[in-house]
Design a protein around this motif. Sequence first.
Motif, PDB file in Angstrom:
ATOM      1  N   UNK A  33      25.087  63.794  74.004  1.00  0.00           N
ATOM      2  CA  UNK A  33      24.783  64.472  75.268  1.00  0.00           C
ATOM      3  C   UNK A  33      24.573  63.500  76.417  1.00  0.00           C
ATOM      4  N   UNK A  34      23.981  62.350  76.141  1.00  0.00           N
ATOM      5  CA  UNK A  34      23.565  61.435  77.215  1.00  0.00           C
ATOM      6  C   UNK A  34      24.432  60.197  77.357  1.00  0.00           C
ATOM      7  N   UNK A  35      25.228  59.898  76.330  1.00  0.00           N
ATOM      8  CA  UNK A  35      26.006  58.665  76.359  1.00  0.00           C
ATOM      9  C   UNK A  35      25.207  57.447  75.949  1.00  0.00           C
ATOM     10  N   UNK A  36      24.002  57.662  75.475  1.00  0.00           N
ATOM     11  CA  UNK A  36      23.157  56.544  75.046  1.00  0.00           C
ATOM     12  C   UNK A  36      23.765  55.867  73.821  1.00  0.00           C
ATOM     13  N   UNK A  37      23.579  54.572  73.721  1.00  0.00           N
ATOM     14  CA  UNK A  37      24.068  53.807  72.573  1.00  0.00           C
ATOM     15  C   UNK A  37      23.103  53.954  71.405  1.00  0.00           C
ATOM     16  N   UNK A  38      23.636  54.278  70.233  1.00  0.00           N
ATOM     17  CA  UNK A  38      22.793  54.373  69.039  1.00  0.00           C
ATOM     18  C   UNK A  38      22.525  52.971  68.492  1.00  0.00           C
ATOM     19  N   UNK A  39      21.259  52.681  68.265  1.00  0.00           N
ATOM     20  CA  UNK A  39      20.880  51.422  67.610  1.00  0.00           C
ATOM     21  C   UNK A  39      20.493  51.776  66.177  1.00  0.00           C
ATOM     22  N   UNK A  40      21.432  51.565  65.274  1.00  0.00           N
ATOM     23  CA  UNK A  40      21.212  51.938  63.883  1.00  0.00           C
ATOM     24  C   UNK A  40      20.208  50.989  63.237  1.00  0.00           C
ATOM     25  N   UNK A  41      19.463  51.505  62.291  1.00  0.00           N
ATOM     26  CA  UNK A  41      18.417  50.703  61.659  1.00  0.00           C
ATOM     27  C   UNK A  41      18.982  49.582  60.793  1.00  0.00           C
ATOM     28  N   UNK A  42      20.189  49.760  60.232  1.00  0.00           N
ATOM     29  CA  UNK A  42      20.712  48.714  59.346  1.00  0.00           C
ATOM     30  C   UNK A  42      22.228  48.630  59.294  1.00  0.00           C
ATOM     31  N   UNK A  43      22.949  49.727  59.485  1.00  0.00           N
ATOM     32  CA  UNK A  43      24.386  49.715  59.239  1.00  0.00           C
ATOM     33  C   UNK A  43      25.188  49.438  60.501  1.00  0.00           C
ATOM     34  N   UNK A  44      25.009  48.248  61.040  1.00  0.00           N
ATOM     35  CA  UNK A  44      25.668  47.846  62.283  1.00  0.00           C
ATOM     36  C   UNK A  44      25.910  46.339  62.185  1.00  0.00           C
ATOM     37  N   UNK A  45      27.138  45.857  62.436  1.00  0.00           N
ATOM     38  CA  UNK A  45      27.437  44.427  62.286  1.00  0.00           C
ATOM     39  C   UNK A  45      26.522  43.511  63.100  1.00  0.00           C
ATOM     40  N   UNK A  46      26.169  43.927  64.316  1.00  0.00           N
ATOM     41  CA  UNK A  46      25.288  43.082  65.130  1.00  0.00           C
ATOM     42  C   UNK A  46      23.867  43.058  64.577  1.00  0.00           C
ATOM     43  N   UNK A  47      23.417  44.194  64.084  1.00  0.00           N
ATOM     44  CA  UNK A  47      22.098  44.252  63.450  1.00  0.00           C
ATOM     45  C   UNK A  47      22.075  43.337  62.230  1.00  0.00           C
ATOM     46  N   UNK A  48      23.100  43.431  61.399  1.00  0.00           N
ATOM     47  CA  UNK A  48      23.186  42.613  60.190  1.00  0.00           C
ATOM     48  C   UNK A  48      23.211  41.126  60.539  1.00  0.00           C
ATOM     49  N   UNK A  49      24.002  40.770  61.550  1.00  0.00           N
ATOM     50  CA  UNK A  49      24.114  39.362  61.949  1.00  0.00           C
ATOM     51  C   UNK A  49      22.761  38.801  62.381  1.00  0.00           C
ATOM     52  N   UNK A  50      22.030  39.573  63.162  1.00  0.00           N
ATOM     53  CA  UNK A  50      20.736  39.088  63.646  1.00  0.00           C
ATOM     54  C   UNK A  50      19.718  38.961  62.523  1.00  0.00           C
ATOM     55  N   UNK A  51      19.747  39.896  61.572  1.00  0.00           N
ATOM     56  CA  UNK A  51      18.833  39.772  60.422  1.00  0.00           C
ATOM     57  C   UNK A  51      19.194  38.545  59.585  1.00  0.00           C
ATOM     58  N   UNK A  52      20.473  38.188  59.600  1.00  0.00           N
ATOM     59  CA  UNK A  52      20.918  37.033  58.827  1.00  0.00           C
ATOM     60  C   UNK A  52      20.354  35.712  59.306  1.00  0.00           C
ATOM     61  N   UNK A  53      19.853  35.670  60.533  1.00  0.00           N
ATOM     62  CA  UNK A  53      19.243  34.433  61.058  1.00  0.00           C
ATOM     63  C   UNK A  53      18.070  34.002  60.176  1.00  0.00           C
ATOM     64  N   UNK A  54      17.421  34.968  59.531  1.00  0.00           N
ATOM     65  CA  UNK A  54      16.333  34.627  58.603  1.00  0.00           C
ATOM     66  C   UNK A  54      16.854  33.717  57.502  1.00  0.00           C
ATOM     67  N   UNK A  55      18.065  33.992  57.015  1.00  0.00           N
ATOM     68  CA  UNK A  55      18.673  33.143  56.005  1.00  0.00           C
ATOM     69  C   UNK A  55      18.915  31.730  56.511  1.00  0.00           C
ATOM     70  N   UNK A  56      19.383  31.605  57.760  1.00  0.00           N
ATOM     71  CA  UNK A  56      19.589  30.283  58.354  1.00  0.00           C
ATOM     72  C   UNK A  56      18.276  29.515  58.426  1.00  0.00           C
ATOM     73  N   UNK A  57      17.214  30.216  58.794  1.00  0.00           N
ATOM     74  CA  UNK A  57      15.909  29.563  58.913  1.00  0.00           C
ATOM     75  C   UNK A  57      15.415  29.071  57.556  1.00  0.00           C
ATOM     76  N   UNK A  58      15.604  29.878  56.520  1.00  0.00           N
ATOM     77  CA  UNK A  58      15.148  29.478  55.182  1.00  0.00           C
ATOM     78  C   UNK A  58      15.881  28.214  54.715  1.00  0.00           C
ATOM     79  N   UNK A  59      17.201  28.175  54.909  1.00  0.00           N
ATOM     80  CA  UNK A  59      17.977  27.001  54.494  1.00  0.00           C
ATOM     81  C   UNK A  59      17.549  25.764  55.272  1.00  0.00           C
ATOM     82  N   UNK A  60      17.213  25.948  56.537  1.00  0.00           N
ATOM     83  CA  UNK A  60      16.754  24.825  57.361  1.00  0.00           C
ATOM     84  C   UNK A  60      15.361  24.361  56.925  1.00  0.00           C
TER      85      UNK A  60
END
Length: 402
Positions: free
Chosen positions: A138-165
């Motif tokens: 109805x509004x054209x608002x962008x849905x921010x999915x809780x988990x099933x979105x490539x950008x969401x997944x990529x950002x959560x993956x930064x935790x993995x980079x931090x652990x390896x570092x």
Amino acid sequence: MSVTYDDIVNAQKIQDNVIRKTSLTFSDTFTQLTGSTVYLKNEFEQKTGSFKLRGAYYKIKTLSEEERKNGVVAASAGNHAQGVAFASMIEKINCTIVMPKNASPAKVAATRGYGATVILEGKNYDESWVEAQNIAMKTGATIVHAFDDPQIIAAQGVIGLEIIEQLPDVDEIYVPIGGGGLAAGVLTAVKDKNPNVKIIGVESKSFPSMKNSLDSGKIETIGGGFTIADGISVRTPGKHTFEIIKDKIDEIVLVDDEEIIKTMFLLMERSKSVVEPAGAAGLAYLVSKKPSPGKKVVPILCGGNIDMYLLGQIVAKGLATMGRMVKIFILLKDKPGALKEVVDELALLSANIVEVVHDRLSSNVRAGTTGVTLSLETEDQKHMDKLIQHLKEKNIDFKVLT
């Protein structure tokens, strides 16, 4: 749409001063309890108290100008709601969050406190999600999915980079799984950098949706039971997350609420850390099963948002589970000194009386007697067992309630 290692690196670059690099701390307590060398990834230190802010902020930060004008909408009962609301506040865009009608009042208040418009609709997440989709149409608002979105997944993956570092020679990482966004991101980041690192997903025994899906080879929707770990109580995994986890995960294991409660209690008492049930799931598996003796392991403590009423129950049940608290019911003659005789016996074994409740009216209390419920603090299970045996030897009429 796939998620690559480079996508995660790009997400790490767009964190500004909003996203914190959370600490990785060695725990002597959990090392002794598990036989592994345990390092805790303290993601509950993140702003809003959960890793969910990482994905929400990156998704919103990368919106086009047109998308920003139309705002965002999300469905969530907890951490994702607060993450999207906070990120929207920082970026000064309109935000609508659809939450179930039975959502925690504290979480609703926190979400509104970040400036979001909160709509209470539906009896559960699935019904709230339908309403969020309707609002987006109805509004054209962008849905921010809780988990099933490539950008969401990529950002959560930064935790993995931090652990390896932070711990380059890590052997195993334990990741809570609900919809799978965190696990998918960490898998993509870590396996690209070092495929020898073993990554274990941890689900609730009441909601093994990802495990069941992997076992059958296709996405499954489960009925679901009850768990205090609402952050991982997801009935249907995501499409993107399923494909990534299917290809990269080493193993998925299950934990129950009792194991989670014990671990939350230990985190509070020994590490002075308040971690929500879903956040403690990975560590709970390590504590209960001790699967990796001698290995360097990292359980991700992914959130710390917990209802205060539930927290009180966790403390009480944790004490009971650890053999530190016992509640007994004693039937006594209703005469002066009857209770003192029992108290004297308890004092001989150094049991501390926390609460006393008298009952003369219940149907199981005969006339001329009184029922007394005692809550007793003990040192450990061995001390509790000794106390119970002593009361039996003294022919005291009692029964253990908890």
